[in-house]
Design a protein around this motif. Structure first.
Motif, short mmCIF file in Angstrom:
data_model
loop_
_atom_site.label_atom_id
_atom_site.label_comp_id
_atom_site.label_asym_id
_atom_site.label_seq_id
_atom_site.Cartn_x
_atom_site.Cartn_y
_atom_site.Cartn_z
N GLN A 244 0.65 -1.58 -0.25
CA GLN A 244 0.25 0.02 0.69
C GLN A 244 0.61 1.26 0.20
O GLN A 244 2.14 1.35 0.55
N TRP A 246 -0.18 5.06 0.76
CA TRP A 246 -0.29 5.98 1.19
C TRP A 246 0.26 7.56 0.96
O TRP A 246 1.15 7.88 1.32
N ASP A 250 -6.66 10.13 -4.14
CA ASP A 250 -7.83 8.84 -3.66
C ASP A 250 -6.88 7.73 -4.67
O ASP A 250 -7.28 6.75 -4.16
N GLY A 251 -5.91 7.92 -5.45
CA GLY A 251 -6.09 7.48 -6.52
C GLY A 251 -4.85 7.65 -8.00
O GLY A 251 -4.53 8.76 -8.02
N ARG A 301 -1.85 -1.24 -3.82
CA ARG A 301 -2.34 -0.03 -4.35
C ARG A 301 -2.48 1.23 -3.45
O ARG A 301 -1.14 1.47 -2.60
N LYS A 303 -3.58 4.39 -1.84
CA LYS A 303 -4.31 4.63 -1.14
C LYS A 303 -4.63 6.09 -0.62
O LYS A 303 -3.38 7.20 -0.78
N ASN A 304 -5.69 6.96 0.11
CA ASN A 304 -5.44 8.46 0.72
C ASN A 304 -5.75 8.95 1.24
O ASN A 304 -6.51 7.73 2.75
N GLY A 312 -9.19 3.40 -3.45
CA GLY A 312 -8.33 3.44 -4.42
C GLY A 312 -7.83 2.76 -5.63
O GLY A 312 -8.82 2.71 -6.65
#
Length: 509
Positions: A244, A246, A250-251, A301, A303-304, A312
């Motif tokens: 992930q 971060w 949002d992506g 992934r 993600k936010n 995401g």
């Protein structure tokens, strides 16, 4: 406080999740990370945290940039500004510690450690001032202190929230000699990182993104994306369920949502598309870092931190898209179920995304002689290579070469190279340009897509300086005036990408 049982981190039946947090996320959203994000995964996963150095509101004020400036000032005769910079770094980290840690005992230990690390930093820079030298390895050590300070705070804040964490400083984990950074080195490093993480038992490891001395220096060979690479190699070594990344978005979107209001979040994207978007202006993840994870069939992934519940964007390895990965995972979502081996149609009927790379100049070289095409091209690239100039796009004929260059990277060396190129023919440089790239893995199956793209630009009265399309047909790029690039992106997005609200997936009954 986490509701996860203390033994959840040591449950062999739970899959690993590696979470990498960037400097801005650690700097501005630490409370969310420690109170919400990490605990939310601990009942279903064993979690590993990898952090960059803290950043402020801008990268210029980030810890890494400050450390680099301190190193420069230490070598500047008569300057003591590096002492002021170290003091500012120390004060910022102490302020962050006091803002987030409530337990008096944990805070006292944290403050003592931060002060100790800053004393070492100050002493290191003073030594550099005396000998008037900072080697590449020394610069690595100076910059690596940023991750150490950041991770020290993160580990303490997790403990303050009731999550048993362990700070893992990776400065000296490489215990073998390697001449070059090749795949053997990365495979070894992934295995070493896996062993170190497993030694933490049921604690949440908080790893510094800086992983020590490497052949040729970490900054020089990997660059400032080494924290992403560290997280990727941890994921590979652990055979994690996913990596992930971060961020504060949002992506990955069909276009920059700050510039194109109609831009849509992409629920998934292929590694090839993500690599192209990263190279041509979108900050996704470094292609080489991505390669290490993808070759191990591990999804990434994006993600936010400001929207942890969002799904995401997933960068899926082809093998994961074709068949189940075998991990013991929580019940997958409908989308993920479709991704893991069930009958589905993921073919987009339009390109995936469009991006802009600003601060481009175009270098044109026109030969004075028409009978030396082979030598002409060879001499051009030799001159560029000698000055470390990287070409983003190129268009060639027997006697003419047009190249798009990132001016930020070549500004200091371009004039030197130009003098050599003028021996071959006429040279001119066009400034204030931008690369516009349309990306999509399925574009090779879209008849006439290039024609539609250039028709959009013609209708918007936008002139094209260079056109480039690779044999893979995953990317169609052109160079336009920087002042018209945003209008070009909006026009193409409206016509070619804003057609379909999403991908329709048929699930098994």
């Amino acid at each position: 406080m986490s509701s996860a049982s203390p033994s959840s981190q040591n449950d062999p039946d739970l899959p690993w999740v590696v979470q990498k947090y960037g400097g801005t996320s650690v700097g501005k959203f630490l409370e969310v990370i420690a109170s919400t994000i990490v605990p939310s995964y601990m009942n279903s996963n064993r979690v590993v945290v990898v952090c960059s150095a803290r950043s402020g509101e801008s990268k210029d004020k980030g810890t890494t940039n400050r450390l680099l400036r301190a190193a420069e000032e230490a070598l500047t005769e008569g300057s003591s500004k590096y002492l002021d910079i170290v003091r500012e770094i120390e004060e910022d980290h102490l302020a962050a510690a006091r803002a987030h840690v409530k337990n008096a005992e944990i805070l006292q230990q944290l403050e003592a450690q931060l002060e100790k690390d800053c004393v070492k930093l100050r002493s290191f820079l003073q030594a550099a001032e005396i000998i008037d030298e900072i080697s590449p390895r020394s610069l690595d050590i100076i910059v690596g202190i940023g991750e150490r300070l950041s991770c020290t705070i993160v580990a303490a804040v997790l403990k303050d929230k009731g999550i048993d964490s362990e700070l893992v400083v990776l400065n000296n984990i490489i215990d073998q000699e390697f001449a070059v950074l090749d795949q053997d080195f990365y495979s070894y490093l992934g295995a070493r990182l896996s062993d170190i993480v497993r030694q933490c038992g049921n604690k949440v490891p908080v790893l510094t993104g800086f992983f020590g001395n490497v052949p040729g220096s970490l900054l020089a060979t990997i660059g400032r994306g080494y924290t992403d690479l560290c997280a990727a190699l941890v994921a590979v070594g652990l055979q994690a369920q996913e990596l992930q990344i971060w961020k504060e978005v949002d992506g990955i979107f069909t276009a920059d949502p700050r510039k194109v209001p109609g831009a849509r979040l992409l629920p998934f994207i292929t590694p090839e598309e993500a690599a192209e978007l990263t190279y041509y202006g979108s900050e996704v993840i470094h292609p080489f870092t991505m390669e290490q994870v993808i070759r191990a069939d591990i999804p990434i992934r994006i993600k936010n931190v400001e929207n942890p519940a969002g799904s995401g964007t997933i960068i899926f390895p082809d093998a994961v898209m074709r068949s189940p990965n075998g991990h013991a995972t929580p019940p997958p979502s409908r989308f993920e179920l479709a991704q893991n081996g069930y009958h589905h149609d993921l073919s987009r009927k339009h390109p995936t995304a469009i991006t802009i790379k600003d601060n481009i100049c175009v270098l044109n070289v026109h030969s004075n002689r028409k009978n030396v095409s082979h030598g002409f091209l060879a001499k051009i690239f030799t001159a560029l290579d000698e000055h470390g100039i990287v070409v983003d796009l190129i268009s060639t004929s027997e006697v003419h070469v047009s190249m798009a260059l990132g001016i930020d990277m070549v500004e200091s060396s371009l004039e030197k190279a130009r003098h050599e190129l003028e021996k071959l023919g006429t040279v001119d440089v066009i400034h204030n340009m931008a690369i516009l790239s349309l990306v999509g893995k399925q574009m090779k199956n879209m008849v006439g897509i290039a024609g539609k793209m250039f028709t959009c630009l013609a209708e918007a009265n936008i002139n094209i300086e260079i056109i480039s399309q690779g044999a893979s047909e995953i990317n169609i790029s052109c160079v336009v005036e920087e002042s018209k690039a945003l209008g070009a992106m909006k026009a193409i997005h409206e016509r070619l990408l804003n057609l379909d609200p999403g991908v329709q997936i048929t699930l098994p009954s």
